[in-house]
Design an enzyme around this catalytic site. Structure first.
Site, mmCIF file in Angstrom:
data_model
loop_
_atom_site.group_PDB
_atom_site.id
_atom_site.type_symbol
_atom_site.label_atom_id
_atom_site.label_comp_id
_atom_site.label_asym_id
_atom_site.label_seq_id
_atom_site.Cartn_x
_atom_site.Cartn_y
_atom_site.Cartn_z
ATOM 1 N N THR A 178 15.060 42.794 -17.499
ATOM 2 C CA THR A 178 14.841 41.470 -18.085
ATOM 3 C C THR A 178 14.233 41.584 -19.481
ATOM 4 O O THR A 178 14.693 40.952 -20.433
ATOM 5 C CB THR A 178 13.905 40.642 -17.192
ATOM 6 O OG1 THR A 178 14.449 40.566 -15.885
ATOM 7 C CG2 THR A 178 13.715 39.249 -17.748
ATOM 8 N N THR A 179 13.189 42.413 -19.598
ATOM 9 C CA THR A 179 12.494 42.582 -20.866
ATOM 10 C C THR A 179 13.402 43.202 -21.921
ATOM 11 O O THR A 179 13.212 42.987 -23.118
ATOM 12 C CB THR A 179 11.234 43.432 -20.671
ATOM 13 O OG1 THR A 179 10.507 42.945 -19.544
ATOM 14 C CG2 THR A 179 10.326 43.393 -21.880
ATOM 15 N N TYR A 235 21.958 32.295 -10.134
ATOM 16 C CA TYR A 235 22.839 31.128 -10.225
ATOM 17 C C TYR A 235 23.621 30.889 -8.933
ATOM 18 O O TYR A 235 23.627 29.787 -8.400
ATOM 19 C CB TYR A 235 23.806 31.220 -11.422
ATOM 20 C CG TYR A 235 24.531 29.917 -11.672
ATOM 21 C CD1 TYR A 235 23.874 28.832 -12.243
ATOM 22 C CD2 TYR A 235 25.862 29.752 -11.295
ATOM 23 C CE1 TYR A 235 24.525 27.621 -12.446
ATOM 24 C CE2 TYR A 235 26.513 28.550 -11.493
ATOM 25 C CZ TYR A 235 25.848 27.480 -12.066
ATOM 26 O OH TYR A 235 26.492 26.298 -12.253
ATOM 27 N N TYR A 264 15.048 44.002 -6.879
ATOM 28 C CA TYR A 264 14.199 43.259 -7.819
ATOM 29 C C TYR A 264 14.175 41.804 -7.384
ATOM 30 O O TYR A 264 15.179 41.096 -7.500
ATOM 31 C CB TYR A 264 14.751 43.431 -9.239
ATOM 32 C CG TYR A 264 14.006 42.709 -10.334
ATOM 33 C CD1 TYR A 264 12.718 42.198 -10.153
ATOM 34 C CD2 TYR A 264 14.586 42.554 -11.589
ATOM 35 C CE1 TYR A 264 12.055 41.533 -11.175
ATOM 36 C CE2 TYR A 264 13.929 41.904 -12.621
ATOM 37 C CZ TYR A 264 12.667 41.395 -12.408
ATOM 38 O OH TYR A 264 12.023 40.745 -13.418
ATOM 39 N N ARG A 295 13.275 33.392 -11.865
ATOM 40 C CA ARG A 295 14.404 33.553 -12.776
ATOM 41 C C ARG A 295 15.755 33.368 -12.084
ATOM 42 O O ARG A 295 16.722 32.971 -12.719
ATOM 43 C CB ARG A 295 14.376 34.941 -13.433
ATOM 44 C CG ARG A 295 13.379 35.047 -14.571
ATOM 45 C CD ARG A 295 13.536 36.384 -15.275
ATOM 46 N NE ARG A 295 12.634 36.491 -16.406
ATOM 47 C CZ ARG A 295 12.941 36.178 -17.661
ATOM 48 N NH1 ARG A 295 14.140 35.719 -17.949
ATOM 49 N NH2 ARG A 295 12.049 36.322 -18.630
ATOM 50 N N LYS A 321 10.812 45.813 -6.392
ATOM 51 C CA LYS A 321 9.925 45.254 -7.412
ATOM 52 C C LYS A 321 9.657 43.810 -7.017
ATOM 53 O O LYS A 321 10.565 42.981 -7.000
ATOM 54 C CB LYS A 321 10.577 45.317 -8.790
ATOM 55 C CG LYS A 321 9.756 44.653 -9.892
ATOM 56 C CD LYS A 321 10.502 44.631 -11.222
ATOM 57 C CE LYS A 321 9.705 43.878 -12.281
ATOM 58 N NZ LYS A 321 10.422 43.785 -13.574
#
Length: 294
Positions: free
Chosen positions: A46-47, A109, A135, A140, A164
């Site tokens: 993501t980062t 989504y 994850y 998100r 995670k």
């Protein structure tokens, strides 16, 4: 055997002014991390703005990171997707590029059922031979891996070895660790919950904070691993103002701003992400100074 213990950095992807990948600055960031004790590097998460990288860029960035790190610490490649076929494709490519492990985000989504999550992760993990980290980040993705599903995956699929956990729900994480009874490694996905999760048996963190404070984040995790939770808790609390600033706007907007302030030239962001608002940037800079990194 765990992929890593301690602090893994969810590293940013530096961009040039035209938003092409700046590999020279990526090398500089990687070396900074290794020199300061980071225990693993997560690339294209993501980062790392993986959601706006083309498939070709995504694979090239993973290849470049693997080559630069050169086996000094583990490289974990983010290869998740909301399409199972795409996740399999990216995962195979990352394995071929030499990644040590994969980070697989929940499908976003689509919002799969627990049964759908099971099939998605099993099919993706079965397509490769390297370890996989689930994850879980419902904020998100709109999708939550329940503890029972994570445990079933870990028991049924030999290379699903860790998760995670970024739900922010300590009760759920405690239940997961209790049900797992050691069958799956747990890493904090939230920098403000490193010590609480490690006190329950977590092995470390996949961290945004590590981008700007790699030694401090590693040392906090090491204190937990050494059983010195009083020291670790003090470090956690001291870091909270900075952590809060790093999430005052959507990640990675603030952490890229922080790295630019530190002189790392992480560059711009890809749309739809935009530059940090001035009011937030002022507070971030103050907290960086207070924490001693700027």
């Amino acid at each position: 055997m765990s992929i890593f213990t301690g602090a893994a950095v969810a590293i940013v992807t530096p961009f040039n002014e035209d938003t092409t990948v700046n590999y020279e600055k990526l090398d500089k960031l990687i070396e900074y991390q290794i020199e300061n004790g980071t225990d693993a590097i997560v690339i294209c998460g993501t980062t790392g703005e993986a959601s706006t990288l083309s498939h070709e860029e995504h694979i090239d960035v993973i290849k470049h990171c693997v080559k630069t790190v050169n086996k000094r610490i583990p490289v974990i490649a983010g290869t998740g997707s909301n399409s199972t076929d795409t996740a399999i494709y990216l995962s195979k490519e990352a394995e071929a590029a030499g990644a040590d492990a994969l980070l697989l985000v929940t499908p976003y989504y689509n919002k799969a059922t627990q049964g759908g999550l099971y099939v998605h992760f099993k099919d993706t993990a079965d397509a490769v031979n390297i370890p996989c980290i689930l994850y879980n980040v419902p904020s998100r993705t709109g999708c939550n891996i329940l503890p029972e599903t994570a445990v079933k995956l870990a028991r049924d699929v030999k290379n699903i070895v860790a998760i995670k956990e970024a739900t922010g729900n300590i009760s759920q994480i405690a239940k997961l660790i209790q049900l797992a009874d050691g069958c799956i490694d747990v890493y904090s996905g939230n920098d403000d919950q490193i010590v609480p999760i490690m006190s329950l048996g977590g092995l470390g963190v996949i961290s945004v904070l590590s981008n700007v404070a790699p030694k401090q984040t590693h040392d906090m995790c090491q204190a937990c691993l050494d059983g010195d939770f009083k020291k670790a808790a003090k470090m956690q609390l001291e870091a909270l103002p900075l952590i809060n600033s790093l999430f005052s706007e959507v990640n990675p907007i603030p952490v890229k701003k922080a790295l630019n302030l530190m002189g790392f030239e992480a560059g711009t962001l890809r749309k739809p992400l935009t530059e940090m608002e001035e009011a937030h940037a002022i507070i971030l800079e103050e907290n960086m100074k207070e924490y001693g990194i700027y």
